[in-house]
Scaffold this active site. Structure first.
Site, PDB file in Angstrom:
ATOM      1  N   CYS A 117      40.760  33.084  37.774  1.00  0.00           N
ATOM      2  CA  CYS A 117      40.070  31.833  38.112  1.00  0.00           C
ATOM      3  C   CYS A 117      38.893  31.583  37.176  1.00  0.00           C
ATOM      4  O   CYS A 117      38.533  30.431  36.922  1.00  0.00           O
ATOM      5  CB  CYS A 117      39.606  31.851  39.567  1.00  0.00           C
ATOM      6  SG  CYS A 117      38.560  33.264  40.007  1.00  0.00           S
ATOM      7  N   HIS A 177      35.075  33.870  43.656  1.00  0.00           N
ATOM      8  CA  HIS A 177      36.077  32.935  43.133  1.00  0.00           C
ATOM      9  C   HIS A 177      35.365  31.835  42.349  1.00  0.00           C
ATOM     10  O   HIS A 177      34.259  31.415  42.694  1.00  0.00           O
ATOM     11  CB  HIS A 177      36.862  32.336  44.297  1.00  0.00           C
ATOM     12  CG  HIS A 177      37.964  31.408  43.872  1.00  0.00           C
ATOM     13  ND1 HIS A 177      39.003  31.798  43.062  1.00  0.00           N
ATOM     14  CD2 HIS A 177      38.179  30.086  44.156  1.00  0.00           C
ATOM     15  CE1 HIS A 177      39.816  30.772  42.867  1.00  0.00           C
ATOM     16  NE2 HIS A 177      39.333  29.727  43.518  1.00  0.00           N
TER      17      HIS A 177
END
Length: 476
Positions: free
Chosen positions: A124, A427
């Site tokens: 990510c 994330h």
């Protein structure tokens, strides 16, 4: 796996049935002494590891390349067996993609042409940076207009291949894979694109990012831009791509900032220049140095570090201007950073101040949210207020009187956000503006969002684009 001592001998992993050197927990690599992923040769009992400290990749083939031949044969079987099935699935995906990408804007239905990026295993950090860069139009368009480079010929042309160390490093191009990835975005032909070829090249040329652990998005961005800059300087297959830069009138020589050699599109768009002033507090000697930069890393002032949300009422809110002011304010260096004064002939106490001598076309601001303590790296989760439009950088310039009325104004184009508590976890997602609308990029998922949502984000990296002057055709 090939034994480095005996060539094509067979090796086993620690979960195999027999352990010729006792308990697998006691195994360690004879090269780097690591006990992670050990392999033992069944012929000579030599232990080596599967990490990248010993070598760039674990050799997993014989000298005759028998394993590679098996792989290619299996790949051919797979290609022939599933070709029809893939075509069928592709048609279904295209139909469902088209339906899912329709949204209503002002009462009319339009197509959502944004494409997500598949997560290849904690990637990510890469996806957020790629989506942000893809929405910086002049930077993105430059790469998309580059001619394609054919890296594979003969039997492997047009087919996916398994990469091994025997293929060498000359068969990869970061610029080419970056170009392909940018071309795949914003076409609307698929809901998500898999950047596996680009990620392979990243593994090849950036050893720090090998593996599937979480990485720092800012660190990746710097490595990516630096390597793009270096490859563009040298070209590929001996052909320099600086010619395209010279032919682009919007990136004239006056807008270039050279870093490590000749200018490229990287330095022409992201490059700025800082003036670093150091003054000796004993004799008053002043030292000046000019430093090129591609981004500015800003501390969040300590008085704001306990303020975690925008709506928290205890104390004043931290703003981006507070961070910029902290970066450019006069600072007295502590005892660990004594300045070597050439007049005093010894290290002395001194002050330091930064001025911006030249602003870039795209101003990249990195908020330093991760700080090392005695045992771990903590995250500063403070909300920092930032403007969507009209960021005025004039007061930080060395010679503000020489700048035009709008040449110091910047508008936000993309934001990278880290969700979670630590740099090794959490994330990354990104917000970016495209044709007047804001989108949220969360790996393979892309959703339309609004400005109110964007300004509430706890920004980690901010990308600001220089505002276009009404009469200037060479502005970004």
């Amino acid at each position: 796996m090939e034994c480095p001592h005996l060539g094509s001998s067979v090796c086993i992993a620690p979960d195999s049935a027999k352990f010729p050197q006792g308990s697998p927990s006691s195994w360690c690599c004879s090269v780097c002494r690591s006990n992670k992923s050990p392999w033992v040769c069944l012929t000579c009992s030599s232990v080596h590891c599967g990490s990248y400290r010993c070598d760039d990749f674990v050799v997993n083939d014989t000298k005759l390349g028998l394993v590679q031949k098996v792989r290619e044969h299996l790949q051919n079987l797979e290609n022939s067996a599933f070709t029809s099935d893939r075509h069928r699935k592709r048609k279904l995906l295209e139909n469902s993609s088209l339906n899912s990408k329709l949204l209503k804007v002002n009462g009319s239905t339009t197509a959502l042409c944004a494409t997500g990026l598949r997560n290849l295993g904690n990637t990510c950090f890469m996806n957020a940076i790629l989506q942000s860069l893809s929405n910086i139009q002049q930077f993105c368009c430059y790469f998309k207009e580059l001619p394609a480079v054919e890296l594979r010929n003969g039997k492997t042309a047009g087919r996916r291949t398994y990469h091994t160390r025997s293929q060498g490093d000359n068969n990869v191009s970061l610029v080419e894979e970056f170009r392909k990835t940018l071309c795949a975005l914003w076409q609307g032909s698929q809901t998500a694109f898999s950047p596996e070829s680009l990620f392979y090249v990243v593994w090849k040329i950036m050893p720090n990012f090998r593996g599937y652990q979480q990485q720092d998005a800012h660190e990746f961005m710097r490595y990516l831009l630096d390597h793009l800059h270096l490859e563009l300087q040298g070209g590929f297959n001996g052909v320099s791509r600086s010619v395209i830069l010279q032919e682009n009138s919007s990136l004239s020589a006056s807008n270039k900032c050279c870093i490590n050699g000749a200018s490229t599109v990287v330095t022409a768009i992201f490059g700025g220049i800082l003036q670093n002033e150091v003054n000796c507090l004993i004799c008053g000697t002043e030292s000046r140095k000019f430093d090129p930069f591609l981004d500015l890393s800003l501390d969040i002032p300590s008085q704001f570090r306990n303020k975690r949300t925008k709506n928290q009422e205890s104390g004043p809110m931290c703003t981006l201007r507070d961070c910029l002011r902290s970066f450019t304010d006069l600072e007295e260096l502590d005892e660990t950073e004594l300045y070597m004064c050439h007049k005093c002939k010894k290290k002395q106490k001194s002050t330091k101040k930064f001025w911006i001598q030249k602003l870039p076309k795209v101003l990249c601001l990195h908020l330093k949210r991760f700080h090392w303590t005695a045992y771990l790296r903590n995250k500063v989760d403070t909300y920092v207020e930032f403007p969507l439009r009209g960021l005025d950088m004039k007061c930080y310039l060395l010679e503000p009187e020489n700048s035009g009325p709008e040449s110091c104004l910047y508008d936000l184009v993309a934001v990278v956000v880290h969700h979670g508590s630590g740099v090794g976890s959490g994330h990354y997602t990104a917000y970016a503006a495209h044709e007047g609308r804001w989108f949220h990029f969360n790996d393979s998922t892309v959703t339309l969002t609004d400005e109110e949502t964007v300004v509430k984000a706890k920004a980690y990296i901010l990308f600001y684009v220089e505002r276009q002057a009404k009469s200037g055709s060479d502005k970004l």
